[in-house]
Design a protein around this motif. Structure first.
Motif, PDB file in Angstrom:
ATOM      1  N   UNK A  28     -24.229  -7.532 -65.234  1.00  0.00           N
ATOM      2  CA  UNK A  28     -24.300  -6.500 -66.216  1.00  0.00           C
ATOM      3  C   UNK A  28     -23.569  -6.953 -67.516  1.00  0.00           C
ATOM      4  N   UNK A  29     -24.043  -6.736 -68.550  1.00  0.00           N
ATOM      5  CA  UNK A  29     -23.392  -7.183 -70.000  1.00  0.00           C
ATOM      6  C   UNK A  29     -22.932  -5.847 -70.421  1.00  0.00           C
ATOM      7  N   UNK A  30     -21.550  -6.066 -70.745  1.00  0.00           N
ATOM      8  CA  UNK A  30     -20.835  -4.532 -71.431  1.00  0.00           C
ATOM      9  C   UNK A  30     -20.204  -4.917 -72.743  1.00  0.00           C
ATOM     10  N   UNK A  31     -20.583  -3.825 -73.701  1.00  0.00           N
ATOM     11  CA  UNK A  31     -19.855  -3.669 -74.722  1.00  0.00           C
ATOM     12  C   UNK A  31     -18.847  -2.660 -74.405  1.00  0.00           C
ATOM     13  N   UNK A  32     -17.433  -3.004 -74.745  1.00  0.00           N
ATOM     14  CA  UNK A  32     -16.479  -1.919 -74.478  1.00  0.00           C
ATOM     15  C   UNK A  32     -15.800  -1.788 -75.665  1.00  0.00           C
ATOM     16  N   UNK A  33     -16.070  -0.290 -75.974  1.00  0.00           N
ATOM     17  CA  UNK A  33     -15.473   0.157 -77.274  1.00  0.00           C
ATOM     18  C   UNK A  33     -14.112   1.073 -76.952  1.00  0.00           C
ATOM     19  N   UNK A  34     -13.254   1.033 -77.713  1.00  0.00           N
ATOM     20  CA  UNK A  34     -12.020   1.729 -77.621  1.00  0.00           C
ATOM     21  C   UNK A  34     -12.098   2.582 -78.913  1.00  0.00           C
ATOM     22  N   UNK A  35     -11.587   3.791 -78.609  1.00  0.00           N
ATOM     23  CA  UNK A  35     -11.866   4.867 -79.809  1.00  0.00           C
ATOM     24  C   UNK A  35     -10.688   5.719 -79.725  1.00  0.00           C
ATOM     25  N   UNK A  36     -10.052   6.016 -81.063  1.00  0.00           N
ATOM     26  CA  UNK A  36      -9.088   7.051 -81.322  1.00  0.00           C
ATOM     27  C   UNK A  36      -9.303   7.925 -82.325  1.00  0.00           C
ATOM     28  N   UNK A  37      -8.590   8.067 -83.228  1.00  0.00           N
ATOM     29  CA  UNK A  37      -8.646   9.048 -84.438  1.00  0.00           C
ATOM     30  C   UNK A  37      -9.241   8.661 -85.529  1.00  0.00           C
ATOM     31  N   UNK A  38     -10.225   7.716 -85.607  1.00  0.00           N
ATOM     32  CA  UNK A  38     -10.969   7.295 -86.832  1.00  0.00           C
ATOM     33  C   UNK A  38     -12.296   7.474 -86.812  1.00  0.00           C
ATOM     34  N   UNK A  39     -12.898   8.877 -86.996  1.00  0.00           N
ATOM     35  CA  UNK A  39     -14.173   8.956 -87.204  1.00  0.00           C
ATOM     36  C   UNK A  39     -15.057   8.476 -88.111  1.00  0.00           C
ATOM     37  N   UNK A  40     -14.340   8.158 -89.383  1.00  0.00           N
ATOM     38  CA  UNK A  40     -15.122   7.536 -90.388  1.00  0.00           C
ATOM     39  C   UNK A  40     -15.548   6.338 -90.261  1.00  0.00           C
ATOM     40  N   UNK A  41     -14.193   5.289 -89.637  1.00  0.00           N
ATOM     41  CA  UNK A  41     -14.593   4.102 -89.365  1.00  0.00           C
ATOM     42  C   UNK A  41     -15.486   3.809 -87.961  1.00  0.00           C
ATOM     43  N   UNK A  42     -15.568   4.796 -87.182  1.00  0.00           N
ATOM     44  CA  UNK A  42     -16.380   4.705 -85.974  1.00  0.00           C
ATOM     45  C   UNK A  42     -17.873   4.926 -86.401  1.00  0.00           C
ATOM     46  N   UNK A  43     -17.830   5.986 -87.284  1.00  0.00           N
ATOM     47  CA  UNK A  43     -19.348   6.005 -87.603  1.00  0.00           C
ATOM     48  C   UNK A  43     -19.952   4.727 -88.527  1.00  0.00           C
ATOM     49  N   UNK A  44     -19.194   3.945 -89.028  1.00  0.00           N
ATOM     50  CA  UNK A  44     -19.548   2.774 -89.757  1.00  0.00           C
ATOM     51  C   UNK A  44     -19.814   1.731 -88.392  1.00  0.00           C
ATOM     52  N   UNK A  45     -19.107   1.630 -87.643  1.00  0.00           N
ATOM     53  CA  UNK A  45     -19.195   0.729 -86.444  1.00  0.00           C
ATOM     54  C   UNK A  45     -20.440   1.371 -85.679  1.00  0.00           C
ATOM     55  N   UNK A  46     -20.848   2.412 -85.483  1.00  0.00           N
ATOM     56  CA  UNK A  46     -21.904   2.858 -84.834  1.00  0.00           C
ATOM     57  C   UNK A  46     -23.143   2.731 -85.594  1.00  0.00           C
ATOM     58  N   UNK A  47     -23.219   2.740 -86.883  1.00  0.00           N
ATOM     59  CA  UNK A  47     -24.235   2.145 -87.628  1.00  0.00           C
ATOM     60  C   UNK A  47     -24.434   0.688 -87.539  1.00  0.00           C
ATOM     61  N   UNK A  68      -8.440  -0.416 -69.770  1.00  0.00           N
ATOM     62  CA  UNK A  68      -9.237   0.811 -68.863  1.00  0.00           C
ATOM     63  C   UNK A  68     -10.640   0.644 -69.150  1.00  0.00           C
ATOM     64  N   UNK A  69     -10.884   0.296 -70.209  1.00  0.00           N
ATOM     65  CA  UNK A  69     -12.495   0.147 -70.805  1.00  0.00           C
ATOM     66  C   UNK A  69     -13.040  -0.905 -70.100  1.00  0.00           C
ATOM     67  N   UNK A  70     -12.344  -2.043 -69.992  1.00  0.00           N
ATOM     68  CA  UNK A  70     -12.868  -3.208 -69.232  1.00  0.00           C
ATOM     69  C   UNK A  70     -12.887  -3.148 -67.700  1.00  0.00           C
ATOM     70  N   UNK A  71     -11.928  -2.293 -67.262  1.00  0.00           N
ATOM     71  CA  UNK A  71     -12.033  -2.113 -65.969  1.00  0.00           C
ATOM     72  C   UNK A  71     -12.993  -1.262 -65.518  1.00  0.00           C
ATOM     73  N   UNK A  72     -13.660  -0.076 -66.070  1.00  0.00           N
ATOM     74  CA  UNK A  72     -14.646   0.685 -65.952  1.00  0.00           C
ATOM     75  C   UNK A  72     -15.776  -0.092 -65.864  1.00  0.00           C
ATOM     76  N   UNK A  73     -15.938  -1.252 -66.937  1.00  0.00           N
ATOM     77  CA  UNK A  73     -17.236  -1.994 -66.927  1.00  0.00           C
ATOM     78  C   UNK A  73     -17.264  -2.950 -65.863  1.00  0.00           C
ATOM     79  N   UNK A  74     -16.267  -3.445 -65.516  1.00  0.00           N
ATOM     80  CA  UNK A  74     -16.073  -4.467 -64.236  1.00  0.00           C
ATOM     81  C   UNK A  74     -16.478  -3.822 -63.093  1.00  0.00           C
TER      82      UNK A  74
END
Length: 143
Positions: free
Chosen positions: A28-47, A103-109
């Protein structure tokens, strides 16, 4: 050879997962993304993720820290409708700048991921970034 030289010689820096890839390996190949309280920046990343070539061959793991923006962030992620397997993990408690990526890496692993791309919500990626990972991980270790 002194102790320091001997120690340095034994260290192995691998640019690939736990074992060199073979034609039979289908990890499995995993993109692990951590998100907090930056919805505007996250929208740019998702794009930028929507433009990724080869994204369908990857799974996306997103660990979202609790905040006033958590529901908005979850809505943004699900609305993005990315062409990959989405694993959305809303954290019940604050994991922090070190704990959330781990935590994100551990879920993917735990799901069998062998190759990882770790991102934060305030980054953007180029459309071809995934195309560089497979050749890079196929290189033998440097002894």
């Amino acid at each position: 050879m002194n102790f320091q030289q001997a120690t340095r010689k034994r260290q192995h820096y691998k640019a690939y997962p736990s074992a060199p890839p073979t034609s039979k390996q289908t990890g499995l190949k995993a993109i692990c993304l951590t998100a907090w309280n930056r919805p505007l920046e996250l929208a740019q990343l998702l794009a930028s993720l929507q433009r990724l070539r080869g994204l369908a061959d990857w799974s996306l793991y997103v660990c979202v820290e609790p905040s006033e923006e958590q529901n908005k962030i979850i809505d943004l992620i699900t609305a993005a409708a990315l062409p990959c397997n989405l694993n959305l993990i809303p954290n019940r408690s604050h994991q922090g700048v070190r704990g959330n990526p781990i935590s994100c890496l551990q879920h993917a692993a735990a799901d069998g991921a062998e190759t990882f791309l770790l991102l934060e919500d305030d980054l953007e990626v180029s459309a071809d970034c995934l195309e560089f990972i497979d050749p890079a991980t196929a290189q033998p270790s440097c002894d």
